[in-house]
Design a protein around this motif. Structure first.
Motif, PDB file in Angstrom:
ATOM      1  N   SER A  63     -17.273  59.833  68.788  1.00  0.00           N
ATOM      2  CA  SER A  63     -17.864  58.821  67.918  1.00  0.00           C
ATOM      3  C   SER A  63     -16.868  58.086  67.040  1.00  0.00           C
ATOM      4  N   PHE A  64     -15.809  58.758  66.644  1.00  0.00           N
ATOM      5  CA  PHE A  64     -14.893  58.144  65.702  1.00  0.00           C
ATOM      6  C   PHE A  64     -13.706  57.474  66.395  1.00  0.00           C
ATOM      7  N   GLN A  65     -13.833  57.196  67.683  1.00  0.00           N
ATOM      8  CA  GLN A  65     -12.748  56.572  68.423  1.00  0.00           C
ATOM      9  C   GLN A  65     -12.783  55.054  68.352  1.00  0.00           C
ATOM     10  N   ASN A  66     -13.957  54.474  68.561  1.00  0.00           N
ATOM     11  CA  ASN A  66     -14.091  53.013  68.610  1.00  0.00           C
ATOM     12  C   ASN A  66     -15.233  52.586  67.696  1.00  0.00           C
ATOM     13  N   ILE A  67     -14.887  52.050  66.539  1.00  0.00           N
ATOM     14  CA  ILE A  67     -15.858  51.836  65.477  1.00  0.00           C
ATOM     15  C   ILE A  67     -16.109  50.353  65.251  1.00  0.00           C
ATOM     16  N   LEU A  68     -17.386  50.005  65.201  1.00  0.00           N
ATOM     17  CA  LEU A  68     -17.802  48.648  64.837  1.00  0.00           C
ATOM     18  C   LEU A  68     -18.124  48.636  63.346  1.00  0.00           C
ATOM     19  N   VAL A  69     -17.506  47.706  62.615  1.00  0.00           N
ATOM     20  CA  VAL A  69     -17.676  47.648  61.163  1.00  0.00           C
ATOM     21  C   VAL A  69     -18.179  46.266  60.753  1.00  0.00           C
ATOM     22  N   PRO A  70     -19.489  46.087  60.578  1.00  0.00           N
ATOM     23  CA  PRO A  70     -19.995  44.813  60.037  1.00  0.00           C
ATOM     24  C   PRO A  70     -19.577  44.677  58.570  1.00  0.00           C
ATOM     25  N   VAL A  71     -19.083  43.515  58.192  1.00  0.00           N
ATOM     26  CA  VAL A  71     -18.650  43.277  56.815  1.00  0.00           C
ATOM     27  C   VAL A  71     -19.263  41.980  56.315  1.00  0.00           C
ATOM     28  N   ASP A  72     -19.527  41.934  54.998  1.00  0.00           N
ATOM     29  CA  ASP A  72     -20.089  40.713  54.411  1.00  0.00           C
ATOM     30  C   ASP A  72     -19.266  40.207  53.233  1.00  0.00           C
ATOM     31  N   PHE A  73     -18.081  40.840  53.000  1.00  0.00           N
ATOM     32  CA  PHE A  73     -17.132  40.403  51.968  1.00  0.00           C
ATOM     33  C   PHE A  73     -17.646  40.590  50.541  1.00  0.00           C
ATOM     34  N   SER A  74     -18.619  41.420  50.348  1.00  0.00           N
ATOM     35  CA  SER A  74     -19.059  41.779  49.005  1.00  0.00           C
ATOM     36  C   SER A  74     -18.074  42.777  48.410  1.00  0.00           C
ATOM     37  N   THR A  75     -18.234  43.085  47.119  1.00  0.00           N
ATOM     38  CA  THR A  75     -17.401  44.104  46.483  1.00  0.00           C
ATOM     39  C   THR A  75     -17.589  45.438  47.188  1.00  0.00           C
ATOM     40  N   ASN A  76     -18.821  45.749  47.562  1.00  0.00           N
ATOM     41  CA  ASN A  76     -19.079  47.009  48.247  1.00  0.00           C
ATOM     42  C   ASN A  76     -18.434  47.026  49.629  1.00  0.00           C
ATOM     43  N   SER A  77     -18.424  45.885  50.288  1.00  0.00           N
ATOM     44  CA  SER A  77     -17.785  45.790  51.598  1.00  0.00           C
ATOM     45  C   SER A  77     -16.287  46.071  51.467  1.00  0.00           C
ATOM     46  N   ASP A  78     -15.685  45.582  50.405  1.00  0.00           N
ATOM     47  CA  ASP A  78     -14.268  45.827  50.164  1.00  0.00           C
ATOM     48  C   ASP A  78     -14.004  47.308  49.961  1.00  0.00           C
ATOM     49  N   ALA A  98      -8.236  55.640  64.737  1.00  0.00           N
ATOM     50  CA  ALA A  98      -9.355  55.023  65.438  1.00  0.00           C
ATOM     51  C   ALA A  98      -9.080  53.557  65.696  1.00  0.00           C
ATOM     52  N   SER A  99      -9.830  53.011  66.652  1.00  0.00           N
ATOM     53  CA  SER A  99      -9.833  51.573  66.893  1.00  0.00           C
ATOM     54  C   SER A  99     -11.032  50.972  66.168  1.00  0.00           C
ATOM     55  N   LEU A 100     -10.798  49.916  65.416  1.00  0.00           N
ATOM     56  CA  LEU A 100     -11.838  49.306  64.601  1.00  0.00           C
ATOM     57  C   LEU A 100     -12.036  47.851  64.992  1.00  0.00           C
ATOM     58  N   THR A 101     -13.297  47.425  64.977  1.00  0.00           N
ATOM     59  CA  THR A 101     -13.606  46.006  65.160  1.00  0.00           C
ATOM     60  C   THR A 101     -14.401  45.542  63.953  1.00  0.00           C
ATOM     61  N   LEU A 102     -13.826  44.631  63.188  1.00  0.00           N
ATOM     62  CA  LEU A 102     -14.497  44.072  62.022  1.00  0.00           C
ATOM     63  C   LEU A 102     -15.342  42.890  62.472  1.00  0.00           C
ATOM     64  N   LEU A 103     -16.620  42.936  62.167  1.00  0.00           N
ATOM     65  CA  LEU A 103     -17.549  41.885  62.591  1.00  0.00           C
ATOM     66  C   LEU A 103     -18.191  41.237  61.374  1.00  0.00           C
ATOM     67  N   HIS A 104     -18.075  39.929  61.308  1.00  0.00           N
ATOM     68  CA  HIS A 104     -18.836  39.182  60.310  1.00  0.00           C
ATOM     69  C   HIS A 104     -19.755  38.209  61.035  1.00  0.00           C
ATOM     70  N   VAL A 105     -21.006  38.195  60.602  1.00  0.00           N
ATOM     71  CA  VAL A 105     -21.982  37.286  61.193  1.00  0.00           C
ATOM     72  C   VAL A 105     -22.339  36.213  60.170  1.00  0.00           C
ATOM     73  N   ILE A 106     -22.072  34.980  60.513  1.00  0.00           N
ATOM     74  CA  ILE A 106     -22.476  33.862  59.670  1.00  0.00           C
ATOM     75  C   ILE A 106     -23.945  33.589  59.941  1.00  0.00           C
ATOM     76  N   ASP A 107     -24.747  33.668  58.906  1.00  0.00           N
ATOM     77  CA  ASP A 107     -26.182  33.426  59.052  1.00  0.00           C
ATOM     78  C   ASP A 107     -26.409  31.945  59.341  1.00  0.00           C
ATOM     79  N   ASN A 108     -26.861  31.639  60.539  1.00  0.00           N
ATOM     80  CA  ASN A 108     -27.014  30.237  60.915  1.00  0.00           C
ATOM     81  C   ASN A 108     -28.044  29.499  60.069  1.00  0.00           C
TER      82      ASN A 108
END
Length: 288
Positions: A149-164, A179-189
């Motif tokens: 589980s801790f090998q390939n991690i998806l990390v959604p971020v929203d740039f809030s203080t808590n996200s930091d 681990a390998s990490l992928t930082l994902l940010h989704v812009i709310d359309n």
């Protein structure tokens, strides 16, 4: 990082699966497990003492499964409201995380049930939710958490203080577990369409891309292999769709923030991700 955890159990085959896979946490420093079963008294008024005595052999059996993996184990059987009792035990033992399965039969039958969702609301500690897929009996059951589980991690971020601060948490994790990490940010359309002009939207996208690059650099310095992804659409849908890729083994995300995490506990993002993903999810609380 995870020196001591609390596991809630309902003695189902699903919880046996979870317990057999806890050994994976050794790489993150796990030494001690608090194994807890909560009897919801409203389900059996007048039968509490009888039920409690009948549950002792079951919790001892699961205790032995954990001890066989090399852990120190403390067992607790309590009467009461499950989420409240688990929260109290987590605070009493000062655990580093609460670990729960998302399938079973007792009080945590589904993530829409009271306990798992309630724990996301009230816990001030990380909550690790592991979807259990029972495909057989005994040793043949399977669990997502077992598969590195801790090998390939998806990390959604929203740039809030808590996200930091979640990035701070990941930096600490990388000290013990590469681990390998992928930082994902989704812009709310919807936000882009209703609040920004064309030029403003383009500037906003560039700003977000730069922020992702900055977070990537921080985690690379900590020893992680890091990629970034920028998507547009409905945040929870995009996150869930990415978890369906065979590439990832775990999601790490916050429960509070701004932007697309702001309403998470009301059911938008965190609830949808936990309900629909087949991956384990480590939910981190609001850091103060």
């Amino acid at each position: 990082m995870f020196k001591k955890i609390l596991i809630g159990t309902d003695f189902s085959l699903a919880s046996d699966c979870l317990i057999r896979c806890v050994g994976e946490f050794k790489g993150l420093g796990l030494e001690r497990v608090i194994l807890a079963h909560i009897i919801y008294v409203a389900n059996a008024p007048g039968l509490e003492d009888r039920m409690k005595s009948e549950d002792v052999p079951e919790i001892q059996r699961q205790k032995q499964l954990l001890e066989a993996q090399g852990f120190e184990v403390t067992t607790e059987i309590h009467l009461g409201i499950p989420a409240r009792e688990l929260k109290a035990l987590a605070e009493r033992y000062e655990v580093d995380a609460i670990v729960m399965g998302s399938r079973g039969h007792g009080f945590w039958r589904s993530l829409l049930g009271s306990v798992s969702f309630k724990m996301l609301q009230i816990s001030d500690r990380p909550v690790f939710l592991a979807p259990v897929r029972v495909v057989g009996e005994g040793e043949s059951c399977q669990l997502s958490v077992c598969f590195n589980s801790f090998q390939n991690i998806l990390v959604p971020v929203d740039f809030s203080t808590n996200s930091d601060r979640i990035i701070d948490y990941l930096e600490t994790m990388l000290e013990k577990y590469k681990a390998s990490l992928t930082l994902l940010h989704v812009i709310d359309n919807k936000y882009v369409e209703t609040s920004l002009s064309g030029q403003e939207a383009e500037h906003y996208r560039k700003q977000v891309d730069n922020q992702l690059k900055e977070l990537k650099q921080r985690l690379e310095k900590a020893g992680g292999q890091v990629e970034t992804e920028l998507a547009e659409g409905t945040p929870w849908e995009k996150i869930v769709n990415r978890t369906r890729s065979d590439r990832f083994s775990l999601v790490v995300m916050g429960r509070h923030g701004r932007g697309f995490f702001q309403e998470a506990l009301l059911g938008s993002v965190a609830n949808e991700v936990s309900r629909q993903t087949e991956l384990p999810v480590l939910f981190l609380p609001l850091f103060k």
